[in-house]
Design a protein around this motif. Sequence first.
Motif, PDB file in Angstrom:
ATOM      1  N   LEU A 222      27.215  34.461  64.573  1.00  0.00           N
ATOM      2  CA  LEU A 222      26.595  33.193  64.188  1.00  0.00           C
ATOM      3  C   LEU A 222      27.694  32.141  64.212  1.00  0.00           C
ATOM      4  O   LEU A 222      28.745  32.339  63.596  1.00  0.00           O
ATOM      5  CB  LEU A 222      26.009  33.340  62.777  1.00  0.00           C
ATOM      6  N   GLN A 223      27.502  31.062  64.936  1.00  0.00           N
ATOM      7  CA  GLN A 223      28.508  29.994  64.916  1.00  0.00           C
ATOM      8  C   GLN A 223      27.837  28.689  64.479  1.00  0.00           C
ATOM      9  O   GLN A 223      26.647  28.495  64.701  1.00  0.00           O
ATOM     10  CB  GLN A 223      29.201  29.843  66.277  1.00  0.00           C
ATOM     11  N   ASP A 224      28.638  27.803  63.871  1.00  0.00           N
ATOM     12  CA  ASP A 224      28.059  26.503  63.497  1.00  0.00           C
ATOM     13  C   ASP A 224      27.961  25.605  64.734  1.00  0.00           C
ATOM     14  O   ASP A 224      28.101  26.085  65.864  1.00  0.00           O
ATOM     15  CB  ASP A 224      28.842  25.882  62.318  1.00  0.00           C
ATOM     16  N   GLU A 225      27.768  24.301  64.533  1.00  0.00           N
ATOM     17  CA  GLU A 225      27.452  23.418  65.665  1.00  0.00           C
ATOM     18  C   GLU A 225      28.695  22.829  66.352  1.00  0.00           C
ATOM     19  O   GLU A 225      28.587  22.002  67.235  1.00  0.00           O
ATOM     20  CB  GLU A 225      26.501  22.291  65.200  1.00  0.00           C
ATOM     21  N   ILE A 226      29.889  23.290  65.957  1.00  0.00           N
ATOM     22  CA  ILE A 226      31.113  22.646  66.464  1.00  0.00           C
ATOM     23  C   ILE A 226      31.508  23.107  67.879  1.00  0.00           C
ATOM     24  O   ILE A 226      31.931  22.324  68.708  1.00  0.00           O
ATOM     25  CB  ILE A 226      32.297  22.914  65.480  1.00  0.00           C
ATOM     26  N   GLY A 227      31.388  24.380  68.143  1.00  0.00           N
ATOM     27  CA  GLY A 227      31.787  24.910  69.459  1.00  0.00           C
ATOM     28  C   GLY A 227      33.268  25.244  69.502  1.00  0.00           C
ATOM     29  O   GLY A 227      34.025  24.926  68.576  1.00  0.00           O
ATOM     30  N   GLY A 228      33.694  25.915  70.550  1.00  0.00           N
ATOM     31  CA  GLY A 228      35.103  26.301  70.690  1.00  0.00           C
ATOM     32  C   GLY A 228      35.279  27.737  71.144  1.00  0.00           C
ATOM     33  O   GLY A 228      36.391  28.177  71.421  1.00  0.00           O
ATOM     34  N   LEU A 229      34.149  28.481  71.217  1.00  0.00           N
ATOM     35  CA  LEU A 229      34.227  29.866  71.709  1.00  0.00           C
ATOM     36  C   LEU A 229      34.090  29.846  73.239  1.00  0.00           C
ATOM     37  O   LEU A 229      33.196  29.200  73.775  1.00  0.00           O
ATOM     38  CB  LEU A 229      33.091  30.694  71.088  1.00  0.00           C
ATOM     39  N   TYR A 230      34.993  30.566  73.891  1.00  0.00           N
ATOM     40  CA  TYR A 230      34.984  30.666  75.356  1.00  0.00           C
ATOM     41  C   TYR A 230      34.956  32.129  75.763  1.00  0.00           C
ATOM     42  O   TYR A 230      35.656  32.949  75.164  1.00  0.00           O
ATOM     43  CB  TYR A 230      36.246  30.028  75.962  1.00  0.00           C
ATOM     44  N   VAL A 231      34.166  32.463  76.780  1.00  0.00           N
ATOM     45  CA  VAL A 231      34.208  33.814  77.343  1.00  0.00           C
ATOM     46  C   VAL A 231      34.818  33.732  78.731  1.00  0.00           C
ATOM     47  O   VAL A 231      34.702  32.712  79.418  1.00  0.00           O
ATOM     48  CB  VAL A 231      32.812  34.486  77.428  1.00  0.00           C
ATOM     49  N   ARG A 232      35.460  34.822  79.118  1.00  0.00           N
ATOM     50  CA  ARG A 232      36.103  34.827  80.427  1.00  0.00           C
ATOM     51  C   ARG A 232      35.100  35.273  81.488  1.00  0.00           C
ATOM     52  O   ARG A 232      34.515  36.355  81.368  1.00  0.00           O
ATOM     53  CB  ARG A 232      37.278  35.793  80.407  1.00  0.00           C
ATOM     54  N   GLY A 233      34.890  34.435  82.476  1.00  0.00           N
ATOM     55  CA  GLY A 233      33.996  34.779  83.577  1.00  0.00           C
ATOM     56  C   GLY A 233      34.725  35.660  84.579  1.00  0.00           C
ATOM     57  O   GLY A 233      35.953  35.727  84.577  1.00  0.00           O
ATOM     58  N   ASN A 234      33.959  36.364  85.419  1.00  0.00           N
ATOM     59  CA  ASN A 234      34.633  37.237  86.387  1.00  0.00           C
ATOM     60  C   ASN A 234      34.647  36.642  87.798  1.00  0.00           C
ATOM     61  O   ASN A 234      34.848  37.338  88.767  1.00  0.00           O
ATOM     62  CB  ASN A 234      34.022  38.647  86.389  1.00  0.00           C
ATOM     63  N   GLN A 235      34.410  35.357  87.898  1.00  0.00           N
ATOM     64  CA  GLN A 235      34.459  34.684  89.202  1.00  0.00           C
ATOM     65  C   GLN A 235      35.794  33.933  89.328  1.00  0.00           C
ATOM     66  O   GLN A 235      36.392  33.581  88.339  1.00  0.00           O
ATOM     67  CB  GLN A 235      33.350  33.629  89.312  1.00  0.00           C
ATOM     68  N   GLY A 236      36.177  33.688  90.555  1.00  0.00           N
ATOM     69  CA  GLY A 236      37.320  32.807  90.805  1.00  0.00           C
ATOM     70  C   GLY A 236      38.642  33.488  90.547  1.00  0.00           C
ATOM     71  O   GLY A 236      38.778  34.698  90.707  1.00  0.00           O
ATOM     72  N   ASP A 237      39.607  32.715  90.073  1.00  0.00           N
ATOM     73  CA  ASP A 237      40.996  33.190  89.999  1.00  0.00           C
ATOM     74  C   ASP A 237      41.287  34.010  88.739  1.00  0.00           C
ATOM     75  O   ASP A 237      42.432  34.349  88.470  1.00  0.00           O
ATOM     76  CB  ASP A 237      41.955  31.996  90.072  1.00  0.00           C
ATOM     77  N   GLY A 238      40.242  34.306  87.960  1.00  0.00           N
ATOM     78  CA  GLY A 238      40.477  35.113  86.760  1.00  0.00           C
ATOM     79  C   GLY A 238      40.791  34.269  85.547  1.00  0.00           C
ATOM     80  O   GLY A 238      40.778  34.755  84.430  1.00  0.00           O
ATOM     81  N   ASP A 239      41.079  32.983  85.740  1.00  0.00           N
ATOM     82  CA  ASP A 239      41.320  32.133  84.577  1.00  0.00           C
ATOM     83  C   ASP A 239      40.143  31.172  84.429  1.00  0.00           C
ATOM     84  O   ASP A 239      40.298  29.953  84.402  1.00  0.00           O
ATOM     85  CB  ASP A 239      42.652  31.400  84.710  1.00  0.00           C
ATOM     86  N   ASN A 240      38.979  31.779  84.337  1.00  0.00           N
ATOM     87  CA  ASN A 240      37.725  31.053  84.400  1.00  0.00           C
ATOM     88  C   ASN A 240      37.057  31.161  83.032  1.00  0.00           C
ATOM     89  O   ASN A 240      36.386  32.141  82.739  1.00  0.00           O
ATOM     90  CB  ASN A 240      36.903  31.740  85.523  1.00  0.00           C
ATOM     91  N   TRP A 241      37.297  30.191  82.175  1.00  0.00           N
ATOM     92  CA  TRP A 241      36.801  30.260  80.795  1.00  0.00           C
ATOM     93  C   TRP A 241      35.531  29.431  80.652  1.00  0.00           C
ATOM     94  O   TRP A 241      35.511  28.252  81.007  1.00  0.00           O
ATOM     95  CB  TRP A 241      37.880  29.795  79.830  1.00  0.00           C
TER      96      TRP A 241
END
Length: 154
Positions: free
Chosen positions: A36-55
Amino acid sequence: MGSIRTNLNYYPICPDPKLTVGVGRHSDVSTLTILLQDEIGGLYVRGNQGDGDNWIHVPPIKGSLVINVGDALQILSNSRYKSVEHRVIANGTKNRISVPIFVNPKPTDIIGPLVEVLQNGEKPIYKQVLYSDYVKHFFRKAHDGKKTVEFAEI
Ligand SMILES: O=C(O)CCC(=O)C(=O)O
Ligand SMILES: [Fe+2]
């Protein structure tokens, strides 16, 4: 039944978020995490596309929960389900709160690829590990992405 752990995370305002680590990149040791997160935001997941530094930012959606796959599910499923690498960046103007509920195996459980998953002759990628040893290994050092999973690899 497994075990449940609930954390209460508080991220105070950081005037220059570049200079701090909210939560360093890691995957959870859980089977699943319900967040559960509040309305501020700031969580990033790492995607598996591109150069690997894809947040990819996980935008807060009112009334919704974030469900993350953790390392235990990756191990039990012999990597059919992959735990998600994620990180948190502090906010420059607002405090943030999040409440992850980690749904875990029991500390005394031995986890490894399930027999049902291997029944077609699939080769196990992971060995059988005592779950409390896995968790101890995770907390032994600073987070380094998904490196903890290597502890269970054959
Ligand atoms: O604060 C968040 O959104 C995530 C926190 C987190 O990744 C954790 O506690 O394992
Ligand atoms: Fe996490």
